[in-house]
Enzyme design. Structure first.
Site, PDB file in Angstrom:
ATOM      1  N   ASN A   1      34.410  38.703  61.922  1.00  8.45           N
ATOM      2  CA  ASN A   1      35.013  38.097  60.729  1.00  8.45           C
ATOM      3  C   ASN A   1      34.188  38.536  59.516  1.00  8.45           C
ATOM      4  O   ASN A   1      33.196  39.270  59.644  1.00  8.45           O
ATOM      5  CB  ASN A   1      35.067  36.566  60.855  1.00  8.45           C
ATOM      6  CG  ASN A   1      35.946  35.936  59.792  1.00  8.45           C
ATOM      7  OD1 ASN A   1      37.069  36.400  59.562  1.00  8.45           O
ATOM      8  ND2 ASN A   1      35.468  34.925  59.109  1.00  8.45           N
TER       9      ASN A   1
ATOM     10  N   ARG B   1      42.391  50.353  57.410  1.00 10.77           N
ATOM     11  CA  ARG B   1      41.227  49.478  57.591  1.00 10.77           C
ATOM     12  C   ARG B   1      40.974  49.337  59.096  1.00 10.77           C
ATOM     13  O   ARG B   1      41.914  49.061  59.853  1.00 10.77           O
ATOM     14  CB  ARG B   1      41.469  48.112  56.935  1.00 10.77           C
ATOM     15  CG  ARG B   1      41.699  48.232  55.421  1.00 10.77           C
ATOM     16  CD  ARG B   1      41.613  46.883  54.745  1.00 10.77           C
ATOM     17  NE  ARG B   1      40.266  46.359  54.775  1.00 10.77           N
ATOM     18  CZ  ARG B   1      39.955  45.083  54.508  1.00 10.77           C
ATOM     19  NH1 ARG B   1      40.916  44.231  54.208  1.00 10.77           N
ATOM     20  NH2 ARG B   1      38.700  44.680  54.536  1.00 10.77           N
TER      21      ARG B   1
ATOM     22  N   ASP C   1      39.056  38.584  62.382  1.00 12.54           N
ATOM     23  CA  ASP C   1      39.735  39.885  62.339  1.00 12.54           C
ATOM     24  C   ASP C   1      39.914  40.478  63.726  1.00 12.54           C
ATOM     25  O   ASP C   1      40.771  41.318  63.945  1.00 12.54           O
ATOM     26  CB  ASP C   1      38.959  40.864  61.461  1.00 12.54           C
ATOM     27  CG  ASP C   1      39.078  40.434  60.017  1.00 12.54           C
ATOM     28  OD1 ASP C   1      38.329  39.544  59.602  1.00 12.54           O
ATOM     29  OD2 ASP C   1      39.970  40.964  59.322  1.00 12.54           O
TER      30      ASP C   1
ATOM     31  N   ARG D   1      45.357  41.527  52.066  1.00 14.19           N
ATOM     32  CA  ARG D   1      44.208  41.573  52.977  1.00 14.19           C
ATOM     33  C   ARG D   1      44.245  40.322  53.849  1.00 14.19           C
ATOM     34  O   ARG D   1      45.074  39.435  53.645  1.00 14.19           O
ATOM     35  CB  ARG D   1      42.856  41.771  52.240  1.00 14.19           C
ATOM     36  CG  ARG D   1      42.728  41.207  50.883  1.00 14.19           C
ATOM     37  CD  ARG D   1      42.804  39.728  50.793  1.00 14.19           C
ATOM     38  NE  ARG D   1      41.912  39.077  51.718  1.00 14.19           N
ATOM     39  CZ  ARG D   1      42.058  37.865  52.184  1.00 14.19           C
ATOM     40  NH1 ARG D   1      43.090  37.111  51.806  1.00 14.19           N
ATOM     41  NH2 ARG D   1      41.203  37.334  53.023  1.00 14.19           N
ATOM     42  N   GLY D   2      43.315  40.282  54.830  1.00  9.25           N
ATOM     43  CA  GLY D   2      43.385  39.212  55.821  1.00  9.25           C
ATOM     44  C   GLY D   2      44.141  39.767  57.028  1.00  9.25           C
ATOM     45  O   GLY D   2      45.212  40.361  56.871  1.00  9.25           O
ATOM     46  N   ALA D   3      43.559  39.556  58.223  1.00 12.83           N
ATOM     47  CA  ALA D   3      44.056  40.261  59.411  1.00 12.83           C
ATOM     48  C   ALA D   3      45.564  40.075  59.675  1.00 12.83           C
ATOM     49  O   ALA D   3      46.300  41.069  59.794  1.00 12.83           O
ATOM     50  CB  ALA D   3      43.218  39.840  60.613  1.00 12.83           C
TER      51      ALA D   3
ATOM     52  N   GLN E   1      36.329  36.679  48.132  1.00 16.68           N
ATOM     53  CA  GLN E   1      37.623  36.137  48.600  1.00 16.68           C
ATOM     54  C   GLN E   1      37.641  34.610  48.542  1.00 16.68           C
ATOM     55  O   GLN E   1      38.699  34.015  48.333  1.00 16.68           O
ATOM     56  CB  GLN E   1      37.903  36.590  50.048  1.00 16.68           C
ATOM     57  CG  GLN E   1      38.259  38.051  50.200  1.00 16.68           C
ATOM     58  CD  GLN E   1      37.048  38.902  50.520  1.00 16.68           C
ATOM     59  OE1 GLN E   1      35.936  38.598  50.096  1.00 16.68           O
ATOM     60  NE2 GLN E   1      37.248  39.986  51.227  1.00 16.68           N
TER      61      GLN E   1
HETATM   62  O1  MRU Z   1      38.272  41.988  53.960  1.00 17.99           O
HETATM   63  P1  MRU Z   1      39.328  40.925  54.133  1.00 17.99           P
HETATM   64  O2  MRU Z   1      39.542  40.099  52.916  1.00 17.99           O
HETATM   65  O3  MRU Z   1      40.603  41.494  54.703  1.00 17.99           O
HETATM   66  O4  MRU Z   1      38.703  39.972  55.251  1.00 17.99           O
HETATM   67  C1  MRU Z   1      39.434  38.870  55.678  1.00 17.99           C
HETATM   68  C2  MRU Z   1      38.725  38.030  56.657  1.00 17.99           C
HETATM   69  O5  MRU Z   1      37.626  38.314  57.083  1.00 17.99           O
HETATM   70  C3  MRU Z   1      39.470  36.839  57.186  1.00 17.99           C
HETATM   71  O6  MRU Z   1      38.597  35.785  57.458  1.00 17.99           O
HETATM   72  C4  MRU Z   1      40.191  37.238  58.487  1.00 17.99           C
HETATM   73  O7  MRU Z   1      40.956  38.378  58.281  1.00 17.99           O
HETATM   74  C5  MRU Z   1      41.040  36.153  59.007  1.00 17.99           C
HETATM   75  S1  MRU Z   1      42.477  35.930  58.015  1.00 17.99           S
HETATM   76  C6  MRU Z   1      43.439  34.725  58.704  1.00 17.99           C
END
Ligand code: MRU
Length: 343
Positions: free
Chosen positions: A246, A89, A236, A51-53, A195
């Site tokens: 985000n 997603r 994101d 996960r994470g963009a 997270q």
């Molecule tokens: O739902 P997630 O864990 O994928 O959400 C992640 C975030 O909101 C992060 O802050 C975002 O993706 C930036 S990651 C460099």
């Protein structure tokens, strides 16, 4: 000068397989999950094994290449692969960005005579490496914003685990730590998926930074005590006017920063920018399982699981963002103008 002990990298391509750290098992177990089909790659993104963009984008690129390991690039196959990855997603634009970039290689390949799979795999590896490098540059630019002895707060995990490596917001913290500018990091727990508690605290611990974990609802009182000098988060999706999507809770932090006169920074690579949208109201916000809120440790903590709302992200209006840090530098409001060079 302080150094970083260990940076955990969540994605590797070895033995002709994509391998991902199972982020659902962290921090107690560090297990690697092998991915050898596009379907498995899509499942890993949907289930948040990764996960994470930016990490979602890198995983999508490798999964895209794997889809053509033994299949020809027919129109039907190309559409299937795109849809399979895209329907995982909705909020992180890095996913569509990576798929578009892989698709542009398909067109270019038709003019070449190499092996199709290898051709795509090379592009996926390039996307991965470029992401690492962009994060290092973001960290370097951020040093211009941070004073010696600073105490930061971060939300969610925008770390090495959320990217191809090093991290965006956490990359800022790492480079400030190495430059001896950072004294301490407050880590928001990040309800409801945790997270911050599970991933960011784990990462900062391994890296050797000085940090303290708090509940999200403690941030305002710590700001009032003047123990936070800046907040830095990832994103994101950032749209043309600088509105920032985000993790849920980010907007609240930006409002609190505004009230307390604390700089609120967003760190993101150019792959997170979406110039097709004018403002944040157009960003699709993922709604997640109600059980993430309604259950704790497998036990129900809500009388009625149906009466729960669980949006995964929120949108912070551009005028609350003190600066957006990308690999190209520091961008300031009005963002419509200052982000122009990234188009
Ligand atoms: O739902 P997630 O864990 O994928 O959400 C992640 C975030 O909101 C992060 O802050 C975002 O993706 C930036 S990651 C460099």
């Amino acid at each position: 000068m302080p150094s970083l002990k260990q940076i955990v990298e969540p994605i590797r391509f070895e033995s002709d397989q994509l391998q991902l750290i199972d982020q659902l098992k962290l921090p107690s177990d560090v297990n690697w999950v092998p991915i050898n089909t596009v379907e498995k790659g899509a499942d890993a993104i949907r289930d948040m094994v990764v996960r994470g963009a930016p990490a979602i984008g890198v995983t999508a690129a490798y999964s895209y290449a794997l889809a053509f390991k033994s299949e020809d690039p027919s129109d039907a196959r190309l559409k299937y692969v795109r849809d399979t990855l895209l329907n995982t997603r909705p909020t992180a634009v890095n996913l569509a960005w990576a798929i578009d970039r892989m698709e542009s290689k398909v067109t270019a390949y038709l003019k070449s005579d190499g092996m199709f799979y290898q051709y795509l795999l090379d592009e996926a590896k390039l996307i991965h490496e470029e992401d690492r490098q962009m994060n290092r540059k973001i960290g370097a630019h951020a040093l211009n914003l941070i004073e010696k002895g600073s105490r930061a707060l971060t939300h969610c995990n925008a770390g090495s685990l959320a990217t191809g490596g090093y991290g965006t917001a956490t990359g800022v913290l790492y480079s400030a730590w190495e430059a001896d500018l950072l004294e301490h990091v407050w880590v928001d727990e990040t309800r409801p998926f945790l997270q911050g508690a599970r991933l960011t605290a784990f990462e900062l611990d391994r890296a050797g930074l000085n940090y303290t974990l708090i509940c999200d609802n403690m941030a305002a009182s710590i700001m009032a005590r003047k123990e936070i000098d800046f907040v830095v988060v990832g994103s994101d999706r950032i749209v043309s006017n600088g509105d920032v999507a985000n993790k849920i809770g980010t907007y609240a932090l930006a409002v609190m920063c505004h009230f307390h006169g604390i700089p609120f920074y967003v760190a993101a690579p150019s792959s997170t920018l979406d110039f097709s949208l004018e403002n944040g109201s157009q960003i699709p916000i993922e709604e997640r399982r109600r059980t993430e809120l309604g259950e704790f440790n497998g036990r129900s903590i809500a009388i009625n699981q149906q009466k729960i709302f669980n949006p995964g992200f929120d949108v912070t209006p551009a005028n609350l963002v003190s600066a957006i840090i990308t690999e190209q530098g520091i961008h300031r409001f009005p963002y419509t103008k200052s982000l122009e060079s990234l188009k």
